[in-house]
Motif scaffolding. Structure first.
Motif, PDB file in Angstrom:
ATOM      1  N   ALA A  38      -2.198   4.399  18.787  1.00 51.79           N
ATOM      2  CA  ALA A  38      -1.829   2.459  18.253  1.00 51.79           C
ATOM      3  C   ALA A  38      -1.614   1.809  19.181  1.00 51.79           C
ATOM      4  CB  ALA A  38      -0.193   3.249  18.287  1.00 51.79           C
ATOM      5  N   SER A  59      -6.792  -3.876  11.697  1.00 57.07           N
ATOM      6  CA  SER A  59      -5.833  -3.131  10.869  1.00 57.07           C
ATOM      7  C   SER A  59      -5.573  -2.218  10.763  1.00 57.07           C
ATOM      8  CB  SER A  59      -7.039  -3.296   9.396  1.00 57.07           C
ATOM      9  OG  SER A  59      -7.354  -2.435   9.439  1.00 57.07           O
ATOM     10  N   TRP A  60      -5.321  -1.259  11.215  1.00 60.72           N
ATOM     11  CA  TRP A  60      -4.640   0.289  11.489  1.00 60.72           C
ATOM     12  C   TRP A  60      -3.696  -0.060  12.230  1.00 60.72           C
ATOM     13  CZ3 TRP A  60      -6.179   2.522  15.710  1.00 60.72           C
ATOM     14  CH2 TRP A  60      -7.541   2.674  16.105  1.00 60.72           C
ATOM     15  N   VAL A  81      -0.283   0.298  11.458  1.00 60.05           N
ATOM     16  CA  VAL A  81       0.112   0.967  10.557  1.00 60.05           C
ATOM     17  C   VAL A  81       0.489   2.339  11.471  1.00 60.05           C
ATOM     18  CG1 VAL A  81      -0.922   2.888   9.049  1.00 60.05           C
ATOM     19  CG2 VAL A  81      -1.717   0.384   8.725  1.00 60.05           C
ATOM     20  N   VAL A  82      -0.785   2.586  12.550  1.00 58.87           N
ATOM     21  CA  VAL A  82       0.521   4.167  13.548  1.00 58.87           C
ATOM     22  C   VAL A  82       1.298   3.635  14.413  1.00 58.87           C
ATOM     23  CG1 VAL A  82      -1.147   4.670  15.172  1.00 58.87           C
ATOM     24  CG2 VAL A  82      -2.848   4.656  13.530  1.00 58.87           C
ATOM     25  N   PHE A  97       4.219   1.472  13.426  1.00 60.93           N
ATOM     26  CA  PHE A  97       4.888   1.419  12.615  1.00 60.93           C
ATOM     27  C   PHE A  97       5.762   3.697  12.557  1.00 60.93           C
ATOM     28  CE2 PHE A  97       6.577   2.847   8.181  1.00 60.93           C
ATOM     29  CZ  PHE A  97       8.023   2.380   7.966  1.00 60.93           C
ATOM     30  N   LEU A  98       4.487   4.235  12.062  1.00 61.65           N
ATOM     31  CA  LEU A  98       4.442   5.399  12.119  1.00 61.65           C
ATOM     32  C   LEU A  98       5.477   6.176  13.289  1.00 61.65           C
ATOM     33  CD1 LEU A  98       1.676   6.590  10.701  1.00 61.65           C
ATOM     34  CD2 LEU A  98       3.473   6.433   9.215  1.00 61.65           C
TER      35      LEU A  98
END
Length: 140
Positions: A74, A83-84, A87-88, A90-91
């Motif tokens: 992350a 963009s990812w 997301v990582v 957030f996980l």
């Protein structure tokens, strides 16, 4: 001004884009530190049952291993402004909120970590909303 000159002029980011970049890079540094902390815990640099993988209870093993891998991942995504990356993050945040918020009897109480993740998520959502509104106005 010709099209050639106009294409060479740098486009200045809006204040919201700049703030989002700073937020992501700051969170990236925190993610890197958290990832290192999980690796320190897994590798057993300190004495104690919770500080070595083979002596940890199963629930700590199941939580620490993915977070030790995902937090540095992350951090890279957030630092690169990919963009990812969010997301990582957030996980990872969801996992830690679940650990410390819903299972404090197993993982302990870490209100500061929960508050940090909540504040970052709120700041990120607000900045993304402001960017969306700004781009909608510019398109009209």
């Amino acid at each position: 001004m010709s099209d050639e000159v106009a294409t060479r002029l740098p486009i200045r980011p809006s204040p919201y884009e700049y703030a989002l970049e700073l937020l992501q890079r700051g969170v990236a540094l925190v993610c890197l530190v958290e990832g290192i902390a999980y690796w320190v815990r897994l590798l057993g640099f300190f004495e104690g049952a919770a500080w070595r993988f083979d002596l940890m209870p199963f629930y700590w093993q199941a939580a620490a291993v993915p977070l030790a891998v995902l937090f540095p991942f992350a951090a890279v995504g957030l630092w690169m402004l990919a963009s990812w990356g969010p997301v990582v993050w957030f996980l990872c945040a969801a996992a830690e909120i679940g650990m410390y918020g819903f299972f404090p009897e197993l993982y302990g109480r870490h209100h500061l970590i929960i508050a940090f993740h909540a504040v970052v998520a709120l700041c990120y959502a607000v900045l993304r909303l402001l960017l969306y509104i700004e781009r909608r106005r510019a398109a009209d």
